[in-house]
Design a protein around this motif. Structure first.
Motif, PDB file in Angstrom:
ATOM      1  N   GLN A 145       0.815  -1.213   0.000  1.00  0.00           N
ATOM      2  CA  GLN A 145       0.000   0.000   0.000  1.00  0.00           C
ATOM      3  C   GLN A 145       0.849   1.263   0.000  1.00  0.00           C
ATOM      4  O   GLN A 145       0.406   2.310  -0.485  1.00  0.00           O
ATOM      5  N   GLU A 146       2.049   1.183   0.539  1.00  0.00           N
ATOM      6  CA  GLU A 146       2.907   2.360   0.598  1.00  0.00           C
ATOM      7  C   GLU A 146       3.621   2.654  -0.714  1.00  0.00           C
ATOM      8  O   GLU A 146       4.115   3.769  -0.908  1.00  0.00           O
ATOM      9  N   MET A 147       3.679   1.703  -1.624  1.00  0.00           N
ATOM     10  CA  MET A 147       4.491   1.879  -2.823  1.00  0.00           C
ATOM     11  C   MET A 147       3.975   3.010  -3.707  1.00  0.00           C
ATOM     12  O   MET A 147       4.758   3.794  -4.248  1.00  0.00           O
ATOM     13  N   ASP A 148       2.651   3.121  -3.868  1.00  0.00           N
ATOM     14  CA  ASP A 148       2.111   4.198  -4.706  1.00  0.00           C
ATOM     15  C   ASP A 148       2.406   5.564  -4.100  1.00  0.00           C
ATOM     16  O   ASP A 148       2.739   6.527  -4.812  1.00  0.00           O
ATOM     17  N   ALA A 149       2.284   5.662  -2.765  1.00  0.00           N
ATOM     18  CA  ALA A 149       2.571   6.932  -2.104  1.00  0.00           C
ATOM     19  C   ALA A 149       4.044   7.298  -2.214  1.00  0.00           C
ATOM     20  O   ALA A 149       4.398   8.468  -2.380  1.00  0.00           O
ATOM     21  N   ILE A 150       4.918   6.302  -2.157  1.00  0.00           N
ATOM     22  CA  ILE A 150       6.355   6.557  -2.306  1.00  0.00           C
ATOM     23  C   ILE A 150       6.662   7.051  -3.712  1.00  0.00           C
ATOM     24  O   ILE A 150       7.448   7.996  -3.907  1.00  0.00           O
ATOM     25  N   GLU A 151       6.027   6.437  -4.709  1.00  0.00           N
ATOM     26  CA  GLU A 151       6.256   6.858  -6.097  1.00  0.00           C
ATOM     27  C   GLU A 151       5.791   8.299  -6.312  1.00  0.00           C
ATOM     28  O   GLU A 151       6.471   9.095  -6.965  1.00  0.00           O
ATOM     29  N   GLN A 152       4.631   8.646  -5.745  1.00  0.00           N
ATOM     30  CA  GLN A 152       4.129  10.006  -5.889  1.00  0.00           C
ATOM     31  C   GLN A 152       5.014  11.002  -5.157  1.00  0.00           C
ATOM     32  O   GLN A 152       5.275  12.116  -5.641  1.00  0.00           O
ATOM     33  N   ALA A 193       8.191  10.733  -4.642  1.00  0.00           N
ATOM     34  CA  ALA A 193       9.416  10.917  -5.426  1.00  0.00           C
ATOM     35  C   ALA A 193       9.193  11.885  -6.578  1.00  0.00           C
ATOM     36  O   ALA A 193      10.073  12.707  -6.904  1.00  0.00           O
ATOM     37  N   LYS A 194       8.008  11.829  -7.212  1.00  0.00           N
ATOM     38  CA  LYS A 194       7.706  12.771  -8.294  1.00  0.00           C
ATOM     39  C   LYS A 194       7.606  14.199  -7.754  1.00  0.00           C
ATOM     40  O   LYS A 194       8.101  15.147  -8.372  1.00  0.00           O
ATOM     41  N   ASP A 195       6.963  14.355  -6.597  1.00  0.00           N
ATOM     42  CA  ASP A 195       6.839  15.690  -6.006  1.00  0.00           C
ATOM     43  C   ASP A 195       8.195  16.252  -5.596  1.00  0.00           C
ATOM     44  O   ASP A 195       8.445  17.458  -5.717  1.00  0.00           O
ATOM     45  N   ALA A 196       9.080  15.376  -5.113  1.00  0.00           N
ATOM     46  CA  ALA A 196      10.383  15.840  -4.645  1.00  0.00           C
ATOM     47  C   ALA A 196      11.322  16.206  -5.789  1.00  0.00           C
ATOM     48  O   ALA A 196      12.299  16.931  -5.576  1.00  0.00           O
ATOM     49  N   SER A 197      11.040  15.730  -6.995  1.00  0.00           N
ATOM     50  CA  SER A 197      11.945  16.006  -8.121  1.00  0.00           C
ATOM     51  C   SER A 197      11.952  17.482  -8.505  1.00  0.00           C
ATOM     52  O   SER A 197      12.874  17.947  -9.173  1.00  0.00           O
ATOM     53  N   THR A 198      10.951  18.227  -8.096  1.00  0.00           N
ATOM     54  CA  THR A 198      10.877  19.655  -8.440  1.00  0.00           C
ATOM     55  C   THR A 198      11.398  20.556  -7.324  1.00  0.00           C
ATOM     56  O   THR A 198      11.325  21.781  -7.447  1.00  0.00           O
ATOM     57  N   ILE A 199      11.918  19.969  -6.255  1.00  0.00           N
ATOM     58  CA  ILE A 199      12.364  20.755  -5.096  1.00  0.00           C
ATOM     59  C   ILE A 199      13.867  20.971  -5.167  1.00  0.00           C
ATOM     60  O   ILE A 199      14.635  20.029  -5.411  1.00  0.00           O
ATOM     61  N   ASP A 200      14.284  22.198  -4.953  1.00  0.00           N
ATOM     62  CA  ASP A 200      15.696  22.543  -4.886  1.00  0.00           C
ATOM     63  C   ASP A 200      16.089  22.585  -3.406  1.00  0.00           C
ATOM     64  O   ASP A 200      15.582  23.413  -2.639  1.00  0.00           O
ATOM     65  N   THR A 201      16.972  21.692  -3.007  1.00  0.00           N
ATOM     66  CA  THR A 201      17.340  21.624  -1.590  1.00  0.00           C
ATOM     67  C   THR A 201      18.079  22.873  -1.130  1.00  0.00           C
ATOM     68  O   THR A 201      18.055  23.200   0.061  1.00  0.00           O
ATOM     69  N   ASP A 202      18.737  23.573  -2.046  1.00  0.00           N
ATOM     70  CA  ASP A 202      19.445  24.798  -1.668  1.00  0.00           C
ATOM     71  C   ASP A 202      18.494  25.988  -1.534  1.00  0.00           C
ATOM     72  O   ASP A 202      18.786  26.937  -0.807  1.00  0.00           O
ATOM     73  N   ASN A 203      17.365  25.927  -2.233  1.00  0.00           N
ATOM     74  CA  ASN A 203      16.385  27.009  -2.173  1.00  0.00           C
ATOM     75  C   ASN A 203      14.992  26.401  -2.259  1.00  0.00           C
ATOM     76  O   ASN A 203      14.386  26.336  -3.325  1.00  0.00           O
ATOM     77  N   PRO A 204      14.449  25.917  -1.140  1.00  0.00           N
ATOM     78  CA  PRO A 204      13.168  25.195  -1.187  1.00  0.00           C
ATOM     79  C   PRO A 204      11.941  26.079  -1.348  1.00  0.00           C
ATOM     80  O   PRO A 204      10.820  25.585  -1.265  1.00  0.00           O
ATOM     81  N   MET A 205      12.109  27.394  -1.568  1.00  0.00           N
ATOM     82  CA  MET A 205      10.987  28.304  -1.827  1.00  0.00           C
ATOM     83  C   MET A 205       9.969  28.285  -0.682  1.00  0.00           C
ATOM     84  O   MET A 205       8.838  27.813  -0.807  1.00  0.00           O
ATOM     85  N   LEU A 206      10.384  28.814   0.447  1.00  0.00           N
ATOM     86  CA  LEU A 206       9.512  28.886   1.616  1.00  0.00           C
ATOM     87  C   LEU A 206       8.541  30.048   1.497  1.00  0.00           C
ATOM     88  O   LEU A 206       8.842  31.068   0.851  1.00  0.00           O
ATOM     89  N   PRO A 207       7.369  29.948   2.131  1.00  0.00           N
ATOM     90  CA  PRO A 207       6.487  31.120   2.193  1.00  0.00           C
ATOM     91  C   PRO A 207       7.150  32.251   2.975  1.00  0.00           C
ATOM     92  O   PRO A 207       8.038  32.020   3.806  1.00  0.00           O
TER      93      PRO A 207
END
Length: 402
Positions: A349-356, A358-372
């Motif tokens: 059951q966790e595999m689909d959530a892990i895949e999603q 990973a897709k969401d994290a691919s657009t995040i820049d760890t040096d500049n995570p764009m905080l509010p």
């Protein structure tokens, strides 16, 4: 002035822990914001000079805590505290000012959990999961620590527990679904071999092992006298305290055991069989069938423990297969296995959530995570009291009616 400090998630009904710790592709992180309000008085301003936030790991061990006789006679509980990752600076007073008088302060933050790369420093290691063994013989828990400095000499720390679960031992991963083989021999008469189709298990997961006993063809006169009495299979939990120190202490406990009686002479072609047992699960409900309220710092697991390695202790599991024979020495094989806090169905059951994730994290820049943007309302700002539900009517402070 004393401040009221709390940590909330950035979005309503959302957990602060985003991603899956142990899986680097999901960029596991803690997202939230620090809220600071006046505590004493309805609208008394708070003096703020510096605000930081960090994730703190605390490990404690007391190997004799489960023994009433030894509990007070041995060394006291050993404790270790480390900062996971980096401490994040959220606010600093401008140069030349000792502090700022504020009514409201909302400071968003993102703390990335280390993924085990970049060095062997403690802060860069992949943190172990939150866990508390029975009688608190060993425990690991995490706290979000907010440091608020009001002036040069006045500083307060506020701790908020946060549970951390690891997902790198899920039994659905391909690395755990490769067959494992092992052989054991004692007096060169008989060879014991086992085959495991997979080697990661969770609560109530069935464990099947193929067992074969093969005689030595070079000594036919000796192995013909061998009688196979029984074959036992069991699951052992081995907890090693202070495993990185000078005097490690080990405790081994058998969680489950199965015995198969054979009682035959050793066949010329060998003896083959399949043995199985179910990994034991812990009942989370009490005697009345009610699910008790869990501790905030520890997730509720259906197992008493799982595979983990910390700084002060480590927990390992072994599948033990033993062949009992006459006219030949007994043979024992201890095969390491991985124990996951989730069963096989839960891992799927966790595999689909892990895949999603990973897709969401691919657009995040760890040096500049764009905080509010942070929200800071100072005492001298226009209509500053409105943020606290107050207003000035003449020279009197009254409740704001919109």
């Amino acid at each position: 002035m004393t401040a009221h400090v709390r940590i909330v998630s950035q979005a309503p009904n959302q957990h602060m822990l985003v991603g899956f710790p142990g899986i680097s592709a999901t960029l596991p992180r803690l997202e939230g914001k620090v809220e600071i309000r006046p505590m004493v008085g309805v609208s008394a301003p708070v003096s703020i000079s510096l605000v930081t936030v960090s994730l703190q790991r605390r490990e404690t061990i007391h190997p004799s805590a489960d023994s009433v006789a030894k509990r007070h006679l041995v060394a006291p509980r050993k404790e270790l505290t480390d900062i996971v990752g980096k401490e994040m600076l959220l606010f600093r007073c401008p140069a030349g000012k000792e502090y700022e008088n504020v009514f409201v302060m909302d400071l968003p933050f993102v703390l990335f959990i280390p993924i085990g790369r970049g060095g062997e420093e403690t802060a860069r290691r992949l943190p172990p999961a939150s866990l508390q063994l029975q009688s608190r013989t060993a425990e690991t828990y995490y706290e979000m620590v907010v440091t608020v400095q009001h002036s040069h000499s006045d500083q307060n720390k506020y701790a908020f527990p946060v549970p951390i679960t690891r997902y790198d031992t899920l039994s659905t991963f391909g690395m755990y679904n490769r067959p494992e083989n092992a052989e054991g021999i004692t007096d060169h008469l008989v060879t014991l071999g086992i085959n495991l189709p997979r080697w990661s298990y969770g609560p109530l997961d069935p464990i099947t092992v193929f067992v074969q006993l093969t005689p030595n063809p070079l000594w036919p006169n000796k192995w013909r006298k061998v009688t196979i009495n029984k074959i036992t299979i069991g699951i052992d939990e081995e907890v090693t305290f202070n495993h990185e120190g000078d005097e490690p202490q080990r405790k081994v406990k058998t969680l489950a055991k199965q015995v198969q009686t054979v009682g035959i002479k050793m066949p010329e072609s060998g003896y083959f069989t399949h043995l199985g047992l179910v990994f034991p699960a812990k009942d989370l409900r009490d005697n009345e069938g009610k699910l008790p309220r869990g501790k905030q710092a520890f997730p509720m697991y259906s197992v008493s423990g799982f595979s983990t390695i910390g700084t002060l202790y480590k927990i390992e599991y072994f599948l033990t297969v033993k062949a009992h024979m006459t006219s030949a020495k007994d043979i024992t094989i201890r095969q390491p296995i991985v124990v996951c806090p989730l069963d096989h169905a839960g891992c799927k059951q966790e595999m689909d959530a892990i895949e999603q994730a990973a897709k969401d994290a691919s657009t995040i820049d760890t040096d500049n995570p764009m905080l509010p943007a942070p929200t800071i309302i100072r005492m001298n700002d226009y209509n500053a009291l409105h943020a606290l539900g107050m207003t000035m009517v003449g020279n009197t402070r009254k409740l704001l009616i919109e």
